[in-house]
Design an enzyme around this catalytic site. Structure first.
Site, PDB file in Angstrom:
ATOM      1  N   CYS A 257      75.853   2.205  18.977  1.00  0.00           N
ATOM      2  CA  CYS A 257      76.039   1.798  20.375  1.00  0.00           C
ATOM      3  C   CYS A 257      74.736   1.858  21.178  1.00  0.00           C
ATOM      4  O   CYS A 257      74.335   0.867  21.812  1.00  0.00           O
ATOM      5  CB  CYS A 257      77.142   2.624  21.026  1.00  0.00           C
ATOM      6  SG  CYS A 257      76.820   4.393  21.156  1.00  0.00           S
ATOM      7  N   HIS A 305      79.378   7.356  24.110  1.00  0.00           N
ATOM      8  CA  HIS A 305      79.447   5.926  23.787  1.00  0.00           C
ATOM      9  C   HIS A 305      79.013   5.096  24.986  1.00  0.00           C
ATOM     10  O   HIS A 305      79.340   5.413  26.130  1.00  0.00           O
ATOM     11  CB  HIS A 305      80.875   5.547  23.385  1.00  0.00           C
ATOM     12  CG  HIS A 305      80.983   4.180  22.779  1.00  0.00           C
ATOM     13  ND1 HIS A 305      80.434   3.853  21.564  1.00  0.00           N
ATOM     14  CD2 HIS A 305      81.546   3.035  23.249  1.00  0.00           C
ATOM     15  CE1 HIS A 305      80.675   2.584  21.287  1.00  0.00           C
ATOM     16  NE2 HIS A 305      81.340   2.052  22.309  1.00  0.00           N
ATOM     17  N   HIS A 317      79.560  -4.169  23.254  1.00  0.00           N
ATOM     18  CA  HIS A 317      79.172  -2.880  22.669  1.00  0.00           C
ATOM     19  C   HIS A 317      79.277  -2.938  21.152  1.00  0.00           C
ATOM     20  O   HIS A 317      79.912  -3.824  20.576  1.00  0.00           O
ATOM     21  CB  HIS A 317      80.050  -1.749  23.226  1.00  0.00           C
ATOM     22  CG  HIS A 317      81.450  -1.742  22.674  1.00  0.00           C
ATOM     23  ND1 HIS A 317      82.124  -0.594  22.335  1.00  0.00           N
ATOM     24  CD2 HIS A 317      82.312  -2.758  22.381  1.00  0.00           C
ATOM     25  CE1 HIS A 317      83.327  -0.883  21.886  1.00  0.00           C
ATOM     26  NE2 HIS A 317      83.471  -2.181  21.895  1.00  0.00           N
TER      27      HIS A 317
END
Length: 341
Positions: A257, A305, A317
């Site tokens: 990420c 994240h 993402h």
């Protein structure tokens, strides 16, 4: 005439052993029953949980790895300086050699006595001037030698300290790497317990859920209102749609990420730190109501994240192991914060 003896009754220990054996036999059918295998849905939920659990140590590993690279550069620099100082010390030793040899040849006799024994006044004066210059050079060389030797010692101590820290950092990185790999290995084991038909069923369920949630990893081109560097970052991110998530990766064929957000903004000429936490700390915080395309969004907390806002309530993402870079609704995960590089 033969004698007839009554059979000896079994001992208590033998009775207990026989009883245990009989009990074990009676239990065999129950123990041989295998535990029911988890359903496809149960396997999927367990695998997703393991993948999510692997994400936090992945970010920790990324941070430690970045520190390791920094320490390695420092160690290399210290080694270069150490080699230079050693060379300088060696050169000074070579210069000191003739002076030391001259003193040895003179037998250590006091220079004033040697000059007094000279019968030629002119020779006396010439040698006095030469001796004065020689003594001055020798003293200067000794001072330089001592200074370089101190610098050499300091560089050696610095090198040892950096090397020790580097080794400790490598050990921590190894621990985090093992933690991630253990989670992924457990997930693979669960997936391998499924038949081909069950795997196909699980993948179909995943695709159906993604579609209902508005998620897509299909190729697309950014055509929103962003301009300048934000547009350049989003253009790069969109070009990665469909590429797989891979823990610890920063491209070009796969990303995690923070690897995706960092690479996207780097393509726009902006250097970001490596991890989710570092990117959160470095960016200027913006309210959700002020979100603009290109802003970095954080889900769950400030270190687990992140992705990039693309507009219209959606974000791009790199999700987790087993999935590809995708565009999802902003609320597909608990929104935490946003920052602007």
């Amino acid at each position: 005439m033969a004698t007839h003896r009554r059979p000896k009754p079994p001992s208590r220990a033998r009775i207990a052993t026989l009883g245990m054996a009989a009990g074990a036999v009676s239990l065999l059918p129950t123990q041989s029953q295998a535990a029911p295998k988890p359903t496809v849905d149960e396997v999927r939920k367990q695998v997703e949980k393991l993948y999510e659990e692997a994400e936090a140590p992945t970010e920790e590993y990324n941070a430690i790895s970045e520190k390791q690279e920094e320490l390695q550069r420092e160690v290399d620099g210290v080694r270069d300086r150490l080699a230079l100082k050693q060379q300088q010390v060696n050169e000074l030793r070579e210069k000191m050699g003739p002076l030391a040899a001259e003193q040895y040849r003179n037998g250590g006799i006091d220079p004033s006595v040697q000059l007094f024994l000279s019968g030629d006044p002119d020779d006396y004066l010439d040698r006095a001037q030469m001796l004065d210059r020689t003594s001055g050079r020798q003293a200067e060389a000794l001072r330089a030698m001592q200074g370089k030797q101190r610098e050499l010692t300091q560089e050696r101590e610095a090198a040892q300290t950096r090397l020790k820290t580097l080794e400790e950092t490598r050990a921590k990185a190894g621990e985090k790497k093992s933690e991630v790999q253990d989670k992924l290995a457990e997930a693979r084991k669960l997936l391998n317990s499924l038949t081909a038909a069950q795997r196909a069923e699980m993948e179909a369920d995943q695709e159906r859920d993604d579609a209902s949630a508005g998620a897509s990893d299909s190729p697309a081109t950014y055509n929103g209102p962003a301009s300048g560097r934000a547009k350049a970052a989003l253009d790069f991110a969109y070009a990665q749609l469909g590429k797989p998530y891979e823990w610890g990766s920063t491209g070009p064929n796969s990303f995690d990420c923070s690897g995706l957000t960092g690479a996207s903004w780097r393509a726009a000429g902006v250097s970001l730190p490596r991890t989710v936490k570092q990117q959160y700390d470095a960016g200027r915080k913006v309210a959700r109501s002020d979100l603009q395309p290109g802003d970095i969004v954080y889900w769950y907390n400030d270190n687990q994240h992140n992705g990039m806002y693309v507009g219209n309530g959606k974000a791009i993402h790199a999700p987790r192991t087993g999935k590809n870079i995708e565009i999802v609704p902003l609320d597909s995960m608990p929104f935490f914060a946003a920052s602007r590089p």
